[in-house]
Design a protein around this motif. Structure first.
Motif, PDB file in Angstrom:
ATOM      1  N   GLN A   1       0.810  -1.220   0.000  1.00  0.00           N
ATOM      2  CA  GLN A   1       0.000   0.000   0.000  1.00  0.00           C
ATOM      3  C   GLN A   1       0.847   1.275   0.000  1.00  0.00           C
ATOM      4  OE1 GLN A   1      -3.261  -0.124  -0.381  1.00  0.00           O
ATOM      5  NE2 GLN A   1      -3.238  -2.347  -0.333  1.00  0.00           N
ATOM      6  N   SER A   2       2.131   1.149  -0.234  1.00  0.00           N
ATOM      7  CA  SER A   2       3.048   2.297  -0.239  1.00  0.00           C
ATOM      8  C   SER A   2       2.945   3.090   1.062  1.00  0.00           C
ATOM      9  CB  SER A   2       2.781   3.204  -1.441  1.00  0.00           C
ATOM     10  OG  SER A   2       3.041   2.517  -2.622  1.00  0.00           O
ATOM     11  N   GLU A   3       2.902   2.372   2.161  1.00  0.00           N
ATOM     12  CA  GLU A   3       2.755   3.005   3.464  1.00  0.00           C
ATOM     13  C   GLU A   3       4.076   3.143   4.211  1.00  0.00           C
ATOM     14  OE1 GLU A   3      -0.027   0.301   5.143  1.00  0.00           O
ATOM     15  OE2 GLU A   3      -1.743   1.325   4.281  1.00  0.00           O
ATOM     16  N   GLY A   4       5.157   2.676   3.609  1.00  0.00           N
ATOM     17  CA  GLY A   4       6.440   2.745   4.291  1.00  0.00           C
ATOM     18  C   GLY A   4       6.966   4.161   4.364  1.00  0.00           C
ATOM     19  N   ILE A   5       7.918   4.360   5.246  1.00  0.00           N
ATOM     20  CA  ILE A   5       8.526   5.679   5.375  1.00  0.00           C
ATOM     21  C   ILE A   5       9.902   5.657   4.717  1.00  0.00           C
ATOM     22  CG2 ILE A   5       7.270   6.286   7.476  1.00  0.00           C
ATOM     23  CD1 ILE A   5       9.867   5.605   9.013  1.00  0.00           C
ATOM     24  N   ASP A   6      10.335   6.805   4.287  1.00  0.00           N
ATOM     25  CA  ASP A   6      11.652   6.946   3.682  1.00  0.00           C
ATOM     26  C   ASP A   6      12.698   6.767   4.780  1.00  0.00           C
ATOM     27  OD1 ASP A   6      13.965   7.663   2.343  1.00  0.00           O
ATOM     28  OD2 ASP A   6      13.115   9.496   1.486  1.00  0.00           O
ATOM     29  N   PRO A   7      13.588   5.766   4.657  1.00  0.00           N
ATOM     30  CA  PRO A   7      14.583   5.553   5.714  1.00  0.00           C
ATOM     31  C   PRO A   7      15.655   6.648   5.759  1.00  0.00           C
ATOM     32  CG  PRO A   7      14.982   4.053   3.900  1.00  0.00           C
ATOM     33  CD  PRO A   7      13.699   4.767   3.590  1.00  0.00           C
ATOM     34  N   CYS A   8      15.768   7.423   4.690  1.00  0.00           N
ATOM     35  CA  CYS A   8      16.774   8.493   4.629  1.00  0.00           C
ATOM     36  C   CYS A   8      16.124   9.758   4.058  1.00  0.00           C
ATOM     37  CB  CYS A   8      17.948   8.083   3.759  1.00  0.00           C
ATOM     38  SG  CYS A   8      18.720   6.533   4.194  1.00  0.00           S
ATOM     39  N   PRO A   9      15.236  10.400   4.809  1.00  0.00           N
ATOM     40  CA  PRO A   9      14.475  11.510   4.242  1.00  0.00           C
ATOM     41  C   PRO A   9      15.267  12.793   4.004  1.00  0.00           C
ATOM     42  CG  PRO A   9      13.941  11.249   6.555  1.00  0.00           C
ATOM     43  CD  PRO A   9      14.852  10.117   6.175  1.00  0.00           C
ATOM     44  N   THR A  10      16.408  12.926   4.641  1.00  0.00           N
ATOM     45  CA  THR A  10      17.206  14.141   4.472  1.00  0.00           C
ATOM     46  C   THR A  10      18.480  13.823   3.704  1.00  0.00           C
ATOM     47  OG1 THR A  10      18.440  13.798   6.519  1.00  0.00           O
ATOM     48  CG2 THR A  10      16.365  15.034   6.685  1.00  0.00           C
ATOM     49  N   PRO A  11      19.055  14.820   3.029  1.00  0.00           N
ATOM     50  CA  PRO A  11      20.342  14.581   2.350  1.00  0.00           C
ATOM     51  C   PRO A  11      21.430  14.106   3.312  1.00  0.00           C
ATOM     52  CG  PRO A  11      19.370  16.623   1.561  1.00  0.00           C
ATOM     53  CD  PRO A  11      18.519  16.145   2.711  1.00  0.00           C
ATOM     54  N   GLU A  12      21.408  14.637   4.539  1.00  0.00           N
ATOM     55  CA  GLU A  12      22.425  14.231   5.517  1.00  0.00           C
ATOM     56  C   GLU A  12      22.265  12.753   5.870  1.00  0.00           C
ATOM     57  OE1 GLU A  12      20.298  16.878   6.087  1.00  0.00           O
ATOM     58  OE2 GLU A  12      21.727  18.434   5.511  1.00  0.00           O
ATOM     59  N   GLY A  13      21.027  12.335   6.095  1.00  0.00           N
ATOM     60  CA  GLY A  13      20.762  10.930   6.404  1.00  0.00           C
ATOM     61  C   GLY A  13      21.109  10.015   5.246  1.00  0.00           C
ATOM     62  N   PHE A  14      20.815  10.457   4.032  1.00  0.00           N
ATOM     63  CA  PHE A  14      21.129   9.653   2.856  1.00  0.00           C
ATOM     64  C   PHE A  14      22.640   9.530   2.669  1.00  0.00           C
ATOM     65  CE2 PHE A  14      21.079   9.253  -1.989  1.00  0.00           C
ATOM     66  CZ  PHE A  14      20.842   7.900  -1.956  1.00  0.00           C
ATOM     67  N   ARG A  15      23.358  10.630   2.822  1.00  0.00           N
ATOM     68  CA  ARG A  15      24.831  10.568   2.699  1.00  0.00           C
ATOM     69  C   ARG A  15      25.413   9.661   3.781  1.00  0.00           C
ATOM     70  NH1 ARG A  15      24.353  15.995   2.109  1.00  0.00           N
ATOM     71  NH2 ARG A  15      25.321  16.370   4.120  1.00  0.00           N
ATOM     72  N   ALA A  16      24.873   9.728   5.000  1.00  0.00           N
ATOM     73  CA  ALA A  16      25.356   8.858   6.085  1.00  0.00           C
ATOM     74  C   ALA A  16      25.094   7.395   5.747  1.00  0.00           C
ATOM     75  CB  ALA A  16      24.686   9.239   7.408  1.00  0.00           C
ATOM     76  N   TRP A  17      23.912   7.094   5.170  1.00  0.00           N
ATOM     77  CA  TRP A  17      23.594   5.712   4.781  1.00  0.00           C
ATOM     78  C   TRP A  17      24.549   5.242   3.686  1.00  0.00           C
ATOM     79  CZ3 TRP A  17      22.302   2.955   0.460  1.00  0.00           C
ATOM     80  CH2 TRP A  17      21.780   1.672   0.673  1.00  0.00           C
ATOM     81  N   LEU A  18      24.797   6.088   2.685  1.00  0.00           N
ATOM     82  CA  LEU A  18      25.720   5.716   1.606  1.00  0.00           C
ATOM     83  C   LEU A  18      27.108   5.411   2.154  1.00  0.00           C
ATOM     84  CD1 LEU A  18      24.695   8.336  -1.121  1.00  0.00           C
ATOM     85  CD2 LEU A  18      24.365   5.857  -1.254  1.00  0.00           C
ATOM     86  N   LEU A  19      27.559   6.203   3.097  1.00  0.00           N
ATOM     87  CA  LEU A  19      28.873   5.989   3.689  1.00  0.00           C
ATOM     88  C   LEU A  19      28.900   4.717   4.529  1.00  0.00           C
ATOM     89  CD1 LEU A  19      31.759   6.949   4.224  1.00  0.00           C
ATOM     90  CD2 LEU A  19      30.864   8.323   6.118  1.00  0.00           C
ATOM     91  N   HIS A  20      27.896   4.544   5.367  1.00  0.00           N
ATOM     92  CA  HIS A  20      27.865   3.402   6.286  1.00  0.00           C
ATOM     93  C   HIS A  20      27.651   2.071   5.563  1.00  0.00           C
ATOM     94  CE1 HIS A  20      27.226   1.148   9.956  1.00  0.00           C
ATOM     95  NE2 HIS A  20      26.073   0.718   9.483  1.00  0.00           N
ATOM     96  N   VAL A  21      26.737   2.028   4.598  1.00  0.00           N
ATOM     97  CA  VAL A  21      26.376   0.773   3.952  1.00  0.00           C
ATOM     98  C   VAL A  21      27.214   0.492   2.704  1.00  0.00           C
ATOM     99  CG1 VAL A  21      24.493  -0.495   2.832  1.00  0.00           C
ATOM    100  CG2 VAL A  21      24.044   0.862   4.875  1.00  0.00           C
TER     101      VAL A  21
END
Length: 196
Positions: free
Chosen positions: A129-149
């Motif tokens: 149902q497309s009810e999930g949330i964005d795990p990296c909603p901010t650029p900072e969170g996304f950059r941190a995820w890219l670095l960590h994962v």
């Protein structure tokens, strides 16, 4: 099988009910391997589920390989690593063709950014149902995820100029591929609902 959405129908068409996870793990612990059982369910509900699942699977099989892989990666409980790889490649090709032009030195970084966007899109749309949330909603969170994962370090300066347009192109590509993959499933659901 509930025919609430094409996404949920895609998942349910490939879902095979089993014993509880604990019972399966206990069996594996006792025997050292998983055993295929031939017990048949004789309930009418199971037969109806199988009939509907067959129609959904038939609709999915009409898709080109890249759309089928994208849909499987997004919704199938039996998705493979090959599905994930092909979904990423299809999404990257569309995003790279429609997004901002890049220098060759950014190409490999762009592939990894696209992989991160695909992960985000999948997390947001799993469950039917497309009810999930964005795990990296901010650029900072996304950059941190890219670095960590993925081990990709991107400079936070000039994020909007350097990457935001490409991230948007990746999300648009995911959305376009998703819609195209769900068309035959939606059509079959519509036919089955009007026939009922």
């Amino acid at each position: 099988m509930q025919l609430n959405s094409a996404r949920q129908a895609w998942h349910d068409a490939f879902y095979v009910p089993r014993d509880s996870q604990g019972a399966v793990m206990q069996e594996m612990g006792l025997l050292g391997r998983m055993i295929q059982k031939t017990d048949k369910q004789r309930k009418a509900g199971h037969q109806a589920h199988q009939a509907i699942a067959g129609r959904i699977q038939q609709a999915i099989d009409t898709l080109p390989a890249h759309l089928k892989a994208f849909g499987n990666h997004m919704y199938s409980p039996m998705a493979t690593a090959d599905d994930a790889e092909e979904a990423h490649e299809a999404m990257f090709r569309v995003a790279y063709a429609t997004g901002p032009r890049m220098y060759a030195k950014k190409f490999e970084k762009a592939r990894m950014v696209a992989l991160g966007v695909l992960h985000r899109y999948r997390r947001m749309h799993q469950g039917g149902q497309s009810e999930g949330i964005d795990p990296c909603p901010t650029p900072e969170g996304f950059r941190a995820w890219l670095l960590h994962v993925l081990g990709l370090e991107l400079d936070s300066r000039n994020w909007d100029r350097e990457w935001q347009d490409f991230v948007n192109a990746c999300f648009n590509a995911c959305n376009d591929l998703d819609k195209a993959a769900l068309v035959p499933v939606s059509s079959v659901i519509k036919i089955m609902k009007t026939a009922a």
